[in-house]
Design an enzyme around this catalytic site. Structure first.
Site, PDB file in Angstrom:
ATOM      1  N   HIS A 140       0.693  -0.903  -0.187  1.00  0.00           N
ATOM      2  CA  HIS A 140      -0.026   0.015   0.181  1.00  0.00           C
ATOM      3  C   HIS A 140       0.519   1.401  -0.192  1.00  0.00           C
ATOM      4  CE1 HIS A 140      -3.504   2.620   1.614  1.00  0.00           C
ATOM      5  NE2 HIS A 140      -3.071   3.368   1.793  1.00  0.00           N
ATOM      6  N   GLU A 141       1.438   1.577   0.522  1.00  0.00           N
ATOM      7  CA  GLU A 141       2.975   2.484   1.578  1.00  0.00           C
ATOM      8  C   GLU A 141       3.331   2.552  -0.295  1.00  0.00           C
ATOM      9  OE1 GLU A 141       2.179   4.283   3.216  1.00  0.00           O
ATOM     10  OE2 GLU A 141       1.197   3.599   4.538  1.00  0.00           O
ATOM     11  N   HIS A 196       1.762   4.499  -2.761  1.00  0.00           N
ATOM     12  CA  HIS A 196       1.698   5.984  -2.881  1.00  0.00           C
ATOM     13  C   HIS A 196       2.854   6.284  -3.273  1.00  0.00           C
ATOM     14  CE1 HIS A 196      -2.399   6.456   0.196  1.00  0.00           C
ATOM     15  NE2 HIS A 196      -1.518   5.448   0.976  1.00  0.00           N
TER      16      HIS A 196
HETATM   17 ZN   LIG Z   1      -2.847   4.978   2.650  1.00  0.00          ZN
END
Ligand SMILES: [Zn+2]
Length: 277
Positions: free
Chosen positions: A186-187, A190
């Protein structure tokens, strides 16, 4: 039922999800979002296209005594998960055991997002942020699972670039149900320019990709398939298996075609250092 994660108690898992599922990645301001969209649109013809990219990952494990020690098998699995998640964008992640750093530092171990400790740790430990992914692990401020910087922040602040992830969220960690390595994925999403699927809720263009149905707020837990959950438009379904939602690790398994395109565009615009490797 009370929900306990990384040394913090929440009223329920729903409350934890509303608190941000422990993801402290900042939501870009409307002006920043507009600037990024305009820059990408204006530079379409100048982009250096790529077919495949290999991204070197440098692990920096911040420890506090016996806490925060990460096994080689956890790194290997984390890299496998990144490769699986971003294969559609033709990205391959790799690392070498010889570049793995262990640093025992109490002050850095419990660092928070935007803290002086974060800047100090990254200044000392990070390297070549234009050419590789600096992947930090630690205990972090209680209640947090991780955060990342966006591609469009790299030029202005290369020192802070990278992802920071709770040590116990790596595969085989103890932060269940967030211990299968999806916080790392998830990171990195980003870090490659993706927003949360629920960004902007039902207004505007949401997360700036057209094929993730807009939804009012984050989904959490293991939401049942075939139900709209909080999708904004009748007949649509919230993307409950998307890596950029807030569901449990076991539920995260998808990126859409438009997210993959966005990742490629962001690399070609803001992470061109990766193209030379
Ligand atoms: Zn996030």
């Amino acid at each position: 039922m009370a929900f306990y994660i990384n040394n913090k108690e929440f009223e329920s898992q729903e409350e934890f999800s509303k608190f941000g599922r422990g993801c402290a990645t900042k939501t870009p301001s409307p002006i920043e979002i507009l600037r990024v969209d305009e820059e990408i649109a204006a530079n379409k013809s100048k982009r250096r296209l790529f077919s495949k990219i290999s991204i070197e990952v440098r692990f920096h494990h911040i420890t506090y005594g016996g806490r925060g020690l990460i096994a080689k098998s956890q790194r290997v699995k984390q890299i496998e998960l990144l490769n699986l998640a971003f294969s559609g964008a033709n990205l391959t992640f790799k690392y070498s055991e010889s570049t793995v750093h262990y640093i025992d530092n109490y002050g850095w171990y419990y660092m928070g997002h935007g803290s002086a400790a974060e800047r100090e740790a990254k200044s000392k430990l990070g390297s070549d942020s234009k050419k590789c992914l600096n992947f930090y692990t630690g205990g972090l401020v209680s209640g947090l699972l991780g955060w990342a910087t966006f591609p469009f922040d790299l030029a202005g602040d290369p020192v802070l670039d990278g992802v920071v992830v709770l040590d116990e969220s790596l595969p085989n960690g103890s932060a269940a149900p967030y211990n299968l390595g999806m916080t790392g994925v998830h990171e990195v999403g980003h870090w490659l320019g993706l927003y949360h699927t629920f960004q902007g809720g039902c207004s505007g263009i949401g997360d700036h990709v057209h094929d993730t149905p807009a939804h009012i707020e984050a989904n959490y837990g293991e939401p049942e398939i075939g139900i709209p959950h909080n999708a904004c438009i009748a007949g649509e379904f919230a993307p409950i298996n998307n890596y950029m939602n807030y569901v449990d690790d076991a539920w995260m398994k998808e990126l859409t075609d438009a997210q993959v395109s966005r990742v490629k565009e962001q690399i070609m615009m803001y992470r061109t250092g990766l193209l030379n490797t």
